[in-house]
Motif scaffolding. Structure first.
Motif, PDB file in Angstrom:
ATOM      1  N   LEU A   1       1.196  -3.906   9.758  1.00 24.36           N
ATOM      2  CA  LEU A   1       0.683  -2.857   8.892  1.00 24.36           C
ATOM      3  C   LEU A   1       1.236  -3.098   7.495  1.00 24.36           C
ATOM      4  CD1 LEU A   1      -1.116  -0.372   9.561  1.00 24.36           C
ATOM      5  CD2 LEU A   1       0.971   1.008   9.510  1.00 24.36           C
ATOM      6  N   GLN A   2       0.336  -3.266   6.535  1.00 28.46           N
ATOM      7  CA  GLN A   2       0.746  -3.531   5.156  1.00 28.46           C
ATOM      8  C   GLN A   2       0.730  -2.236   4.353  1.00 28.46           C
ATOM      9  OE1 GLN A   2      -1.981  -6.588   3.831  1.00 28.46           O
ATOM     10  NE2 GLN A   2      -0.680  -8.220   4.654  1.00 28.46           N
ATOM     11  N   PHE A   3       1.687  -2.101   3.437  1.00 35.28           N
ATOM     12  CA  PHE A   3       1.836  -0.868   2.689  1.00 35.28           C
ATOM     13  C   PHE A   3       1.450  -1.035   1.222  1.00 35.28           C
ATOM     14  CE2 PHE A   3       4.984  -0.602   6.158  1.00 35.28           C
ATOM     15  CZ  PHE A   3       4.425   0.473   6.837  1.00 35.28           C
ATOM     16  N   HIS A   4       0.868   0.026   0.686  1.00 31.14           N
ATOM     17  CA  HIS A   4       0.499   0.066  -0.729  1.00 31.14           C
ATOM     18  C   HIS A   4       1.771   0.157  -1.573  1.00 31.14           C
ATOM     19  CE1 HIS A   4      -1.270   1.546  -4.493  1.00 31.14           C
ATOM     20  NE2 HIS A   4      -2.444   1.146  -4.028  1.00 31.14           N
ATOM     21  N   PRO A   5       1.781  -0.421  -2.752  1.00 37.81           N
ATOM     22  CA  PRO A   5       2.973  -0.330  -3.603  1.00 37.81           C
ATOM     23  C   PRO A   5       3.339   1.107  -3.980  1.00 37.81           C
ATOM     24  CG  PRO A   5       1.528  -2.069  -4.383  1.00 37.81           C
ATOM     25  CD  PRO A   5       0.771  -1.322  -3.328  1.00 37.81           C
ATOM     26  N   ASP A   6       2.328   1.974  -4.036  1.00 33.52           N
ATOM     27  CA  ASP A   6       2.581   3.354  -4.454  1.00 33.52           C
ATOM     28  C   ASP A   6       2.593   4.329  -3.272  1.00 33.52           C
ATOM     29  OD1 ASP A   6       2.640   2.427  -7.086  1.00 33.52           O
ATOM     30  OD2 ASP A   6       0.516   2.857  -7.412  1.00 33.52           O
TER      31      ASP A   6
ATOM     32  N   GLN B   1      -6.019   5.308   9.456  1.00 36.23           N
ATOM     33  CA  GLN B   1      -6.388   6.297  10.467  1.00 36.23           C
ATOM     34  C   GLN B   1      -6.059   5.769  11.858  1.00 36.23           C
ATOM     35  OE1 GLN B   1     -10.157   8.543  10.155  1.00 36.23           O
ATOM     36  NE2 GLN B   1     -10.660   7.702  12.174  1.00 36.23           N
ATOM     37  N   LEU B   2      -5.336   6.577  12.627  1.00 32.19           N
ATOM     38  CA  LEU B   2      -4.996   6.238  14.002  1.00 32.19           C
ATOM     39  C   LEU B   2      -5.927   7.006  14.931  1.00 32.19           C
ATOM     40  CD1 LEU B   2      -2.452   5.489  12.315  1.00 32.19           C
ATOM     41  CD2 LEU B   2      -1.066   6.195  14.271  1.00 32.19           C
ATOM     42  N   ASP B   3      -6.565   6.290  15.855  1.00 29.99           N
ATOM     43  CA  ASP B   3      -7.437   6.956  16.822  1.00 29.99           C
ATOM     44  C   ASP B   3      -7.435   6.177  18.128  1.00 29.99           C
ATOM     45  OD1 ASP B   3      -9.171   4.752  16.444  1.00 29.99           O
ATOM     46  OD2 ASP B   3     -10.409   5.837  14.996  1.00 29.99           O
ATOM     47  N   GLU B   4      -8.388   6.490  19.005  1.00 32.42           N
ATOM     48  CA  GLU B   4      -8.409   5.871  20.341  1.00 32.42           C
ATOM     49  C   GLU B   4      -8.754   4.385  20.306  1.00 32.42           C
ATOM     50  OE1 GLU B   4     -12.429   7.408  19.288  1.00 32.42           O
ATOM     51  OE2 GLU B   4     -10.405   8.280  19.314  1.00 32.42           O
ATOM     52  N   THR B   5      -9.196   3.891  19.152  1.00 36.89           N
ATOM     53  CA  THR B   5      -9.518   2.461  19.037  1.00 36.89           C
ATOM     54  C   THR B   5      -8.389   1.657  18.407  1.00 36.89           C
ATOM     55  OG1 THR B   5     -10.579   2.672  16.855  1.00 36.89           O
ATOM     56  CG2 THR B   5     -11.960   3.038  18.798  1.00 36.89           C
ATOM     57  N   GLY B   6      -7.410   2.340  17.835  1.00 34.78           N
ATOM     58  CA  GLY B   6      -6.308   1.642  17.184  1.00 34.78           C
ATOM     59  C   GLY B   6      -6.036   2.182  15.795  1.00 34.78           C
ATOM     60  N   ILE B   7      -5.853   1.281  14.842  1.00 32.00           N
ATOM     61  CA  ILE B   7      -5.574   1.660  13.453  1.00 32.00           C
ATOM     62  C   ILE B   7      -6.603   0.992  12.556  1.00 32.00           C
ATOM     63  CG2 ILE B   7      -3.907   1.598  11.559  1.00 32.00           C
ATOM     64  CD1 ILE B   7      -1.679   1.388  13.566  1.00 32.00           C
ATOM     65  N   LYS B   8      -7.174   1.767  11.653  1.00 30.42           N
ATOM     66  CA  LYS B   8      -8.119   1.196  10.697  1.00 30.42           C
ATOM     67  C   LYS B   8      -7.925   1.824   9.327  1.00 30.42           C
ATOM     68  CE  LYS B   8     -11.837   4.373  12.116  1.00 30.42           C
ATOM     69  NZ  LYS B   8     -13.191   4.451  12.706  1.00 30.42           N
TER      70      LYS B   8
END
Length: 245
Positions: free
Chosen positions: A36-41, A208-215
């Motif tokens: 999971l990559q994070f935004h600088p801000d 968004q975390l849901d039943e399919t994973g993270i998107k």
């Protein structure tokens, strides 16, 4: 070379996990996680109750050295021991430069952290850092705002779990402004939230975390935005349906 994001990415050490049928690895968002990559801000983590967002934000915070109930890294309050083992299976990819300031704000245990800070700090030192003599003499929402506007100094990595829990809509707007001030002071935020107001922060990354994973999703694609917008535009119709009127 940009110092931010201080926390660039987290990686899940999948090869060390013996079973993806056990908690918390059976949660779809964790089961399908590689990195999971994070935004600088600002990075937001959203999802329905039970989707794993608080489990994930907790694990990120613990992996970064925070105590389970929040506060600065020096605060290691623990009134319960129900952390998932997820943090031990994460690897953080960090910037060449460390943040100067750190804080993990967790709505459900903020009272415990506030009590601890008052117990270990003399009144003069406490007032210097927080701008008030006691957080317990403030309302829950006011104490949140005091932490956000007084305690956090910038050049920081700040991890929040549902900070809107004690904030009215107008205070959420004030929090949004305070977050932006800290971003402009070279800070990075990772926030788990249900708030459509906070989610409106410009150019943020939203997972968004849901039943399919993270998107990754856009603000206007979030259920928080769509449901809130529809309800406010059609509240009479919606309440009629809900109440069978």
């Amino acid at each position: 070379m940009e110092a931010k994001p201080y926390l660039k990415e987290i990686l899940l050490k999948r090869d060390l996990i013996s079973s993806f049928d056990q908690y918390p690895f059976h949660i779809p968002a964790i089961k399908n996680l590689s990195s999971l990559q994070f935004h600088p801000d600002v990075t937001f983590i959203i999802g329905e109750n039970g989707s794993g967002k608080s489990t994930l934000i907790e694990a990120i915070a613990l992996n970064m050295g925070f105590g389970i109930e929040g506060g600065t890294k020096n605060v290691q309050v623990q009134t319960h021991n129900n952390a998932s083992p997820l943090s031990g299976y994460l690897t953080g990819v960090k910037s060449f430069k460390k943040p100067v300031d750190y804080y993990f704000l967790r709505a459900e245990s903020y009272y415990n952290v506030a009590t601890y800070m008052e117990e270990i700090s003399d009144e003069e030192k406490f007032e210097k850092y927080y701008g008030v003599k006691s957080l317990h003499q403030c309302s829950h929402g006011e104490s949140f705002m005091v932490t956000l506007t007084k305690k956090l100094k910038g050049n920081g990595l700040y991890i929040f779990d549902e900070p809107e829990a004690a904030l009215s809509p107008s205070r959420q707007l004030a929090a949004l402004s305070a977050i932006n001030n800290l971003v402009n002071a070279n800070s990075q935020f990772i926030i788990a939230t249900h708030s459509p107001i906070l989610l409106a922060y410009p150019n943020a990354t939203i997972y968004q975390l849901d039943e399919t994973g993270i998107k990754k999703v856009k603000y206007e694609e979030t259920e928080h935005f769509m449901v809130t917008k529809y309800f406010l535009n059609n509240y009479k119709e919606m309440t009629g349906i809900l109440f069978d009127n």
